[in-house]
Design a protein around this motif. Structure first.
Motif, PDB file in Angstrom:
ATOM      1  N   TYR A   1       0.843  -1.199   0.000  1.00 11.70           N
ATOM      2  CA  TYR A   1       0.000   0.000   0.000  1.00 11.70           C
ATOM      3  C   TYR A   1       0.879   1.250   0.000  1.00 11.70           C
ATOM      4  CZ  TYR A   1      -3.352   3.501   1.661  1.00 11.70           C
ATOM      5  OH  TYR A   1      -4.123   4.627   1.788  1.00 11.70           O
TER       6      TYR A   1
ATOM      7  N   THR B   1      -7.473  -0.326  -0.292  1.00  9.99           N
ATOM      8  CA  THR B   1      -8.275  -1.388   0.329  1.00  9.99           C
ATOM      9  C   THR B   1      -9.736  -1.459  -0.116  1.00  9.99           C
ATOM     10  OG1 THR B   1      -8.964   0.057   2.129  1.00  9.99           O
ATOM     11  CG2 THR B   1      -6.908  -1.192   2.444  1.00  9.99           C
ATOM     12  N   GLY B   2     -10.291  -0.354  -0.588  1.00  9.19           N
ATOM     13  CA  GLY B   2     -11.718  -0.358  -0.902  1.00  9.19           C
ATOM     14  C   GLY B   2     -12.581  -0.487   0.351  1.00  9.19           C
TER      15      GLY B   2
HETATM   16  C1  LIG Z   1     -12.577  15.169  -3.451  1.00  8.18           C
HETATM   17  C2  LIG Z   1     -12.463  14.016  -2.487  1.00  8.18           C
HETATM   18  C3  LIG Z   1     -13.598  13.500  -1.883  1.00  8.18           C
HETATM   19  C4  LIG Z   1     -13.506  12.463  -0.957  1.00  8.18           C
HETATM   20  N1  LIG Z   1     -14.651  11.994  -0.374  1.00  8.18           N
HETATM   21  C5  LIG Z   1     -14.579  11.012   0.559  1.00  8.18           C
HETATM   22  C6  LIG Z   1     -15.745  10.531   1.203  1.00  8.18           C
HETATM   23  O1  LIG Z   1     -16.858  11.003   0.953  1.00  8.18           O
HETATM   24  N2  LIG Z   1     -15.616   9.535   2.114  1.00  8.18           N
HETATM   25  C7  LIG Z   1     -14.397   8.992   2.414  1.00  8.18           C
HETATM   26  O2  LIG Z   1     -14.323   8.082   3.242  1.00  8.18           O
HETATM   27  N3  LIG Z   1     -13.268   9.453   1.846  1.00  8.18           N
HETATM   28  C8  LIG Z   1     -13.320  10.441   0.923  1.00  8.18           C
HETATM   29  N4  LIG Z   1     -12.173  10.892   0.324  1.00  8.18           N
HETATM   30  C9  LIG Z   1     -10.877  10.395   0.809  1.00  8.18           C
HETATM   31  C10 LIG Z   1     -10.297   9.195   0.042  1.00  8.18           C
HETATM   32  O3  LIG Z   1     -10.338   9.441  -1.335  1.00  8.18           O
HETATM   33  C11 LIG Z   1     -11.073   7.916   0.319  1.00  8.18           C
HETATM   34  O4  LIG Z   1     -11.196   7.700   1.715  1.00  8.18           O
HETATM   35  C12 LIG Z   1     -10.362   6.698  -0.261  1.00  8.18           C
HETATM   36  O5  LIG Z   1     -10.124   6.873  -1.626  1.00  8.18           O
HETATM   37  C13 LIG Z   1     -11.189   5.470  -0.025  1.00  8.18           C
HETATM   38  O6  LIG Z   1     -10.664   4.353  -0.695  1.00  8.18           O
HETATM   39  P1  LIG Z   1     -10.007   3.150   0.100  1.00  8.18           P
HETATM   40  O7  LIG Z   1     -10.928   2.629   1.121  1.00  8.18           O
HETATM   41  O8  LIG Z   1      -9.544   2.173  -0.951  1.00  8.18           O
HETATM   42  O9  LIG Z   1      -8.807   3.881   0.793  1.00  8.18           O
HETATM   43  P2  LIG Z   1      -7.441   3.363   1.405  1.00  8.18           P
HETATM   44  O10 LIG Z   1      -6.396   4.187   0.756  1.00  8.18           O
HETATM   45  O11 LIG Z   1      -7.319   1.895   1.318  1.00  8.18           O
HETATM   46  O12 LIG Z   1      -7.487   3.827   2.914  1.00  8.18           O
HETATM   47  C14 LIG Z   1      -8.041   3.052   3.973  1.00  8.18           C
HETATM   48  C15 LIG Z   1      -9.074   3.858   4.716  1.00  8.18           C
HETATM   49  O13 LIG Z   1      -8.495   5.027   5.277  1.00  8.18           O
HETATM   50  C16 LIG Z   1      -9.400   6.132   5.192  1.00  8.18           C
HETATM   51  N5  LIG Z   1      -8.802   7.153   4.324  1.00  8.18           N
HETATM   52  C17 LIG Z   1      -7.756   7.009   3.472  1.00  8.18           C
HETATM   53  N6  LIG Z   1      -7.446   8.173   2.894  1.00  8.18           N
HETATM   54  C18 LIG Z   1      -8.315   9.094   3.378  1.00  8.18           C
HETATM   55  C19 LIG Z   1      -8.502  10.490   3.166  1.00  8.18           C
HETATM   56  N7  LIG Z   1      -7.707  11.199   2.369  1.00  8.18           N
HETATM   57  N8  LIG Z   1      -9.511  11.103   3.827  1.00  8.18           N
HETATM   58  C20 LIG Z   1     -10.307  10.418   4.657  1.00  8.18           C
HETATM   59  N9  LIG Z   1     -10.174   9.096   4.911  1.00  8.18           N
HETATM   60  C21 LIG Z   1      -9.185   8.442   4.277  1.00  8.18           C
HETATM   61  C22 LIG Z   1     -10.684   5.589   4.575  1.00  8.18           C
HETATM   62  O14 LIG Z   1     -11.586   5.242   5.581  1.00  8.18           O
HETATM   63  C23 LIG Z   1     -10.220   4.357   3.833  1.00  8.18           C
HETATM   64  O15 LIG Z   1     -11.193   3.381   3.692  1.00  8.18           O
HETATM   65  C24 LIG Z   1     -12.239  11.934  -0.616  1.00  8.18           C
HETATM   66  C25 LIG Z   1     -11.097  12.450  -1.233  1.00  8.18           C
HETATM   67  C26 LIG Z   1     -11.207  13.477  -2.159  1.00  8.18           C
HETATM   68  C27 LIG Z   1      -9.956  14.014  -2.792  1.00  8.18           C
END
Ligand SMILES: Cc1cc2nc3c(=O)[nH]c(=O)nc-3n(C[C@H](O)[C@H](O)[C@H](O)COP(=O)(O)OP(=O)(O)OC[C@H]3O[C@@H](n4cnc5c(N)ncnc54)[C@H](O)[C@@H]3O)c2cc1C
Lengths: 274, 154
Positions: A63, A75-76
């Motif tokens: 990651y 991770t999704g």
């Molecule tokens: C314009 C914009 C809008 C977004 N809207 C949301 C939203 O509505 N809800 C949301 O949960 N995230 C949001 N994010 C943050 C981030 O993009 C997502 O959390 C992430 O892409 C989720 O995919 P993942 O579970 O595969 O993340 P991974 O990268 O696998 O991360 C693991 C977990 O960590 C947390 N996390 C990681 N990065 C962030 C971050 N930058 N901000 C907050 N939490 C994070 C999430 O809970 C995520 O499931 C946003 C980012 C941007 C730039």
């Protein structure tokens, strides 16, 4: 339940096992005002088993190296975290069990972003829909459009990669963090639309749609909650996307150019970037 | 389940029976989920968001009611205590505040991710992370143990 309760649950049968089309029919039935034109259902299924399946694929070390790539080892888990199906504490514990703390740190730091936005939300609920700070783009808020143009909400902007990201959002309810950054920057800076309009659109469709993580990330891109606006160029999209994204020059012209050129185009009132 | 046991409001920020609120409420407490389509309409939720939320709730095998949380919770609790995970969402927070008028409302926090001083500088993430890191890099068990120790010290 108390015996004198007058109301009855709409679902109360522990053995009830509905298939997906029954679930969709039930949701429609229980959502009388939902426009019938909206008919997309995500391939992502809501259940603890699904969350644990995703968690089982976690590899914090990979990651850390690949997370910025659209096909990287993210991770999704976000839809499940958003609705509390799984907690950030549980995910952190899993990460610490898999790798050394040093290898897991980048991943745990990303989890901390969620905690950070939630803390801000608790302490400053007014941040969610209001500019935390002024724009730092050389424009004032009134220079930005209030509403999201239809070509954006319908994935028909004519900018190929942006349309692909929006289409994915509409069909699956999930896009990668980098794709969110690209779309948000396109909306705020290329189209000069208020971040609130974009945030509202994302909240309609993202399964993880969260007022704090979403709106404050939009503000970070817009520059109303950061030192400077976030923007990108086509080369950056090319670098981070796999073959499945159309990053050809002829279908993405407005995104092409050096950072200096694009900066001058998007923010003509600011000092040139050197 | 006895008439004295409380009920647990499993709301959309904590759709889980692993949340500490469930253990705190005790084995006799009844968890319920409430489907409020008017709130989804107000938020503009698409079909896919609603289906995802519904599936998460359905997965718990608990009663799902349809309607307005305030009135359903009042009617189902009927004077008994209402346990719930606290939430910054004003929609959830307002319901819990309103119920306090005539019910015992017991908020129970999620397992801690980190221990953060209330005066931490939250203007930018990295200042927050620099402080959160020390405890965020501990396992939840270690974190809870150290929390108890620092409480004992105080
Ligand atoms: C314009 C914009 C809008 C977004 N809207 C949301 C939203 O509505 N809800 C949301 O949960 N995230 C949001 N994010 C943050 C981030 O993009 C997502 O959390 C992430 O892409 C989720 O995919 P993942 O579970 O595969 O993340 P991974 O990268 O696998 O991360 C693991 C977990 O960590 C947390 N996390 C990681 N990065 C962030 C971050 N930058 N901000 C907050 N939490 C994070 C999430 O809970 C995520 O499931 C946003 C980012 C941007 C730039």
């Amino acid at each position: 339940m108390s015996d004198n309760s007058q109301i009855r649950p709409v679902i109360f049968d522990p053995k009830l096992r509905l298939n997906r089309s029954d679930v969709i029919a039930k949701v429609r039935d229980l959502s009388p005002n939902l426009a019938s034109v909206d008919d997309q259902v995500s391939p992502i299924v809501g259940s603890k088993a699904e969350a644990l399946k995703q968690l089982g694929r976690l590899n914090p070390a990979t990651y850390g190296r690949t997370r910025n790539h659209l096909d990287g080892a993210v991770t999704g888990l976000s839809p499940f975290v958003r609705h509390g199906v799984i907690s950030t504490a549980d995910i952190r514990d899993q990460a610490l069990g898999l790798n050394t703390p040093k290898e897991a740190e980048k991943f745990i730091q990303q989890l901390a972003w969620r905690e950070y936005w939630q803390k801000l939300y608790r302490e400053n609920p007014n941040y969610i829909w209001n500019d935390v700070e002024p724009y730092k783009t050389g424009f004032d808020a009134e220079h930005y459009a209030d509403d999201l143009p239809e070509d954006i909400s319908q994935a028909k902007t004519g900018v190929a990669c942006i349309d692909q990201f929006i289409a994915e959002l509409l069909t699956t309810g999930y896009i990668h963090n980098h794709a969110r950054l690209y779309v948000a920057a396109y909306v705020c800076h290329w189209r000069r639309v208020k971040w609130q309009a974009g945030a509202r659109f994302f909240l309609m469709h993202l399964l993880d749609g969260d007022p704090a993580s979403n709106n404050l990330s939009w503000q970070w891109v817009a520059s109303t909650f950061s030192h400077k606006p976030y923007f990108f160029n086509l080369e950056n999209v090319e670098k981070f996307s796999g073959d499945s994204v159309d990053t050809r020059f002829k279908t993405n012209k407005t995104l092409a150019g050096s950072y200096e050129d694009i900066y001058a185009r998007l923010f003509p009132n600011l000092e040139p970037k050197t | 389940m006895s008439v004295n046991d409380g009920i647990i409001w499993v709301h959309e920020d904590a759709i889980s029976l692993d949340h500490p609120v469930v253990a705190a409420a005790g084995p006799g407490a009844q968890p319920i989920f409430i489907w409020d389509s008017h709130n989804h309409d107000a938020l503009g939720y698409s079909l896919k968001r609603r289906v995802f939320i519904f599936e998460c709730a359905l997965d718990l095998d608990i009663p799902i009611y349809a309607g307005t949380p305030k009135s359903i919770l009042r009617e189902v609790a009927n004077g008994r205590a209402i346990y719930a995970a606290p939430s910054p969402d004003p929609y959830i927070a307002h319901v819990l505040i309103d119920l306090q008028k005539d019910h015992e409302v017991v908020p129970v926090d999620a397992r801690p991710f980190a221990r953060i001083a209330s005066d931490v500088d939250t203007r930018r993430f990295f200042r927050f992370w620099n402080q959160a890191k020390k405890t965020a890099m501990l396992s939840t068990q270690e974190l809870e143990a150290s929390q108890n120790t620092s409480r004992d010290d105080a």
